[in-house]
Write an enzyme that holds these catalytic residues in place. Structure first.
Site, PDB file in Angstrom:
ATOM      1  N   SER B 139       4.134   0.595  14.010  1.00  0.00           N
ATOM      2  CA  SER B 139       5.230   0.446  13.429  1.00  0.00           C
ATOM      3  C   SER B 139       6.464   0.573  13.960  1.00  0.00           C
ATOM      4  O   SER B 139       6.586  -0.382  14.899  1.00  0.00           O
ATOM      5  CB  SER B 139       5.291   1.620  12.213  1.00  0.00           C
ATOM      6  OG  SER B 139       6.068   0.990  11.128  1.00  0.00           O
ATOM      7  N   ARG B 208      12.010   8.119   0.188  1.00  0.00           N
ATOM      8  CA  ARG B 208      10.563   8.509   0.772  1.00  0.00           C
ATOM      9  C   ARG B 208       9.660   7.898  -0.071  1.00  0.00           C
ATOM     10  O   ARG B 208       8.515   7.819   0.260  1.00  0.00           O
ATOM     11  CB  ARG B 208      10.615   9.910   1.086  1.00  0.00           C
ATOM     12  CG  ARG B 208       9.513  10.217   1.891  1.00  0.00           C
ATOM     13  CD  ARG B 208       9.535   9.421   3.278  1.00  0.00           C
ATOM     14  NE  ARG B 208       8.300  10.049   4.089  1.00  0.00           N
ATOM     15  CZ  ARG B 208       7.955   9.438   5.235  1.00  0.00           C
ATOM     16  NH1 ARG B 208       8.835   8.462   5.555  1.00  0.00           N
ATOM     17  NH2 ARG B 208       6.838   9.977   5.835  1.00  0.00           N
ATOM     18  N   ASP B 294      -2.982  -3.953   5.777  1.00  0.00           N
ATOM     19  CA  ASP B 294      -1.631  -3.495   6.033  1.00  0.00           C
ATOM     20  C   ASP B 294      -0.824  -4.657   5.337  1.00  0.00           C
ATOM     21  O   ASP B 294      -0.713  -5.705   6.117  1.00  0.00           O
ATOM     22  CB  ASP B 294      -1.416  -3.267   7.642  1.00  0.00           C
ATOM     23  CG  ASP B 294       0.023  -3.091   7.841  1.00  0.00           C
ATOM     24  OD1 ASP B 294       0.926  -2.865   6.871  1.00  0.00           O
ATOM     25  OD2 ASP B 294       0.360  -2.587   9.007  1.00  0.00           O
ATOM     26  N   HIS B 327      -0.849   0.249   5.704  1.00  0.00           N
ATOM     27  CA  HIS B 327      -0.054   0.546   6.926  1.00  0.00           C
ATOM     28  C   HIS B 327      -0.289   1.996   7.568  1.00  0.00           C
ATOM     29  O   HIS B 327      -0.260   2.084   8.752  1.00  0.00           O
ATOM     30  CB  HIS B 327       1.530   0.401   6.510  1.00  0.00           C
ATOM     31  CG  HIS B 327       2.428   0.431   7.977  1.00  0.00           C
ATOM     32  ND1 HIS B 327       2.282  -0.433   9.057  1.00  0.00           N
ATOM     33  CD2 HIS B 327       3.722   1.072   8.051  1.00  0.00           C
ATOM     34  CE1 HIS B 327       3.025  -0.283   9.884  1.00  0.00           C
ATOM     35  NE2 HIS B 327       3.928   0.781   9.396  1.00  0.00           N
ATOM     36  N   ASP B 328      -0.587   2.977   6.735  1.00  0.00           N
ATOM     37  CA  ASP B 328      -1.096   4.194   7.150  1.00  0.00           C
ATOM     38  C   ASP B 328      -2.136   4.261   8.081  1.00  0.00           C
ATOM     39  O   ASP B 328      -2.463   5.157   8.638  1.00  0.00           O
ATOM     40  CB  ASP B 328      -1.171   5.185   5.996  1.00  0.00           C
ATOM     41  CG  ASP B 328      -0.080   6.008   5.368  1.00  0.00           C
ATOM     42  OD1 ASP B 328       0.764   6.106   6.388  1.00  0.00           O
ATOM     43  OD2 ASP B 328       0.056   6.437   4.218  1.00  0.00           O
TER      44      ASP B 328
END
Lengths: 210, 356
Positions: B139, B208, B294, B327-328
């Site tokens: 990222s 968040r 992702d 994405h994690d």
């Protein structure tokens, strides 16, 4: 003739390639040939492979492999970036073989192409006797699930090279463990060609494929 | 695992904006031991909300860094520092401005990814490391890895940018802007001057929560939460996001959120020239990794970089890993990633040793 990872075509290609050269292996699988070339010939190698699991194994082995379609991938490299561009046992699976071969001769000084010879007597016999799409040791698939979409023989490749003005630098034909010199189009199971664009002959730019 | 938690202060750091920060502190941790040839140093660069604590108990990338792991601390000397503008030990908007004796807040100068990397390079110089074996991160960490390879090509033997991009798309900027607006809409925002008072915690938590949604995939959310209820009138996913949102407030500064997301949004390698020209004659090895699920940093963004590298015949490997966690994935789905990183690193190490 020794084999590399159980592949005779690898052993032949391994011998054709000069040490300390730049090599692009199209359809490089798990990077066995690239790893062998790096270790034994100090070659600076790159690979292209579509299948993710193979790419991971190849990178894990230390090969610099790009996950993607080889037919479009070859277009991204600069002109004459490699000494050799290798296409082993894959030409018959590509959609536009001529475009691929032209691309190989644009990005590389030499193209090394290995393919199963469709002119082999076992293929001819199988076809003649059964009247059905031939299945042999080299062509073990049923017509409906075969990765092979083009069928070519030693003579077919030579004819193409001639019409394109390419120079056949070397031709090695093998059957089993032996090299074949007598009636290669009939006797060879695998043919390996080393081809250059020919003296003073520029490969044609890649136009619309087909 | 030999671990060191440290910090180091430099007299001054010149920023892209022309402003100088003096002095500047950087918090970092190291794992493993530097070899005699100083050739086994690996710089890990963290993502947006990460910090210097990358490995060991509670480390944000402990799945990848440690004895026998992808970044094997028995073989390599691993360094990770908190980024400039952060709030975990390195100078940022929450630090005290020596000229006023008060926290900088919004008077902190705008920082860029290149500024973060410049500070990291000062740290690497300070540690006496000439050439890093690799610089790697996912990222925003991937952006820093790219920045390193482009700006200091002779200082890295390789770079491993993961799930990243050469520049943010409108969609990525948009999500960051939602986060910033959520913070600024908080009644306790007070234009950034909230230190010592009530924090804009509700805004930061909402920011968040949005971030967490973008880090997951539709599939992983269905798998993890589905339509499960936490209480009769609350879905599991709502409860999870709120929990993660409010937990974040305890460890992250809202002003850092604003500064660091701006640095990500303004990062654009192509402003310095067409991508292929930036990699001209670059002798570092590259390994780029993207993930099929992702959607925040989609594979096409990695492919754009890989295509540029291939166009200059640089030494690049690329794989698009089959992963479910969006994405994690680079943090949580590390099995395949470990295989490729370990092999790539080992071969780079062998070659670097052979070329000495």
């Amino acid at each position: 003739m020794p084999s590399v990872h159980g592949r005779r075509d690898f052993a032949i290609i391994g011998e054709l390639i000069e040490p300390k050269t730049r090599v692009l292996d199209l359809g490089c699988g798990e990077g066995e040939l690239l790893a062998w070339l790096k270790e034994h010939k100090q070659v600076d190698g790159r690979g292209v492979e579509m299948e993710g699991a193979r790419v991971q194994k190849a990178i894990a082995r230390g090969a610099s492999v790009y996950q993607g379609d080889l037919e479009s991938a070859v277009e991204d490299y600069p002109d004459q970036a490699f000494d050799y561009v290798v296409l082993s046992q894959t030409l018959q699976e590509t959609r536009y073989p001529l475009a691929v071969l032209r691309g190989m001769l644009r990005v590389g000084k030499r193209a090394i192409v290995a393919f199963p010879n469709f002119g082999h007597y076992s293929v001819r016999l199988a076809w003649l006797l059964s009247g059905r799409a031939p299945r042999t040791d080299r062509f073990p698939y049923d017509w409906y699930d075969s990765p092979n979409i083009h069928f070519l023989s030693v003579l077919d490749f030579e004819a193409l090279a001639e019409t394109q003005g390419w120079k056949v630098e070397r031709r090695i034909c093998v059957a089993g463990e032996r090299q074949v010199t007598w009636l290669p189009n009939l006797m060879a199971e695998i043919a390996v060609f080393e081809v250059s664009a020919g003296a003073g002959l520029k490969p044609r730019p890649i136009g619309h494929p087909g | 695992m030999v671990t060191e938690v440290a910090s180091c202060t430099f007299d001054r750091l010149e920023l892209d904006s022309g402003v100088t920060i003096a002095p500047v502190e950087v918090a970092y941790e190291t794992y493993g031991e530097l070899n005699a040839a100083r050739s086994n140093a690996v710089l890990i660069v963290h993502a947006f909300s990460g910090d210097a604590h990358a490995a060991g108990e509670g480390g944000w990338w402990s799945s990848m860094i440690g004895p026998g792991k992808a970044f094997d601390t028995d073989k390599y000397f691993v360094i990770c520092s908190n980024v400039l503008g952060g709030c975990r030990g390195t100078t940022g908007p929450g630090s005290v401005n020596p000229e006023t004796g008060c926290p900088w807040a919004l008077s902190f100068p705008q920082v860029t990814i290149a500024d973060m990397v410049r500070l990291q390079k000062m740290l690497i110089d300070h540690l006496g490391i000439g050439r890093l074996l690799t610089v790697s991160g996912g990222s925003m960490g991937g952006m820093q890895a790219l920045e390193w390879a482009v700006t200091y090509p002779d200082r890295v033997a390789s770079a491993i940018p993961i799930a990243t991009t050469a520049r943010h798309s409108a969609q990525q900027i948009a999500f960051n802007e939602v986060g910033r607006q959520a913070i600024m809409a908080d009644p306790d925002w007070n234009n950034g001057n909230y230190y010592g008072g009530r924090l804009p915690g509700r805004g930061l938590a909402v920011a968040r929560m949005v971030g967490h949604i973008t880090y997951m995939s539709d599939e992983s959310m269905r798998e993890k939460f589905g339509r499960k209820l936490r209480t009769p009138d609350q879905f599991e996913v709502e409860s999870y996001l709120k929990y993660r949102g409010y937990k974040f407030v305890d460890r992250f500064d809202a002003n850092s959120y604003i500064y660091i997301t701006r640095a990500m949004d303004t990062f654009d390698l192509t402003q310095r020239g067409a991508l292929p020209t930036l990699f001209e004659a670059n002798e570092a090895r590259f390994l780029l990794i993207s993930f099929t699920s992702d959607w925040l940093y989609p594979p096409y963004q990695s492919l754009e970089i890989v295509k540029a590298l291939r166009g200059r015949n640089c030494d690049v490997a690329y794989c698009n890993l089959d992963a479910r966690y969006g994405h994690d994935s680079f943090l949580v789905e590390v099995e395949q990633q470990t295989e490729v990183v370990r092999g790539f690193l080992a071969s780079t190490f062998r070659e670097a040793a052979a070329n000495v």
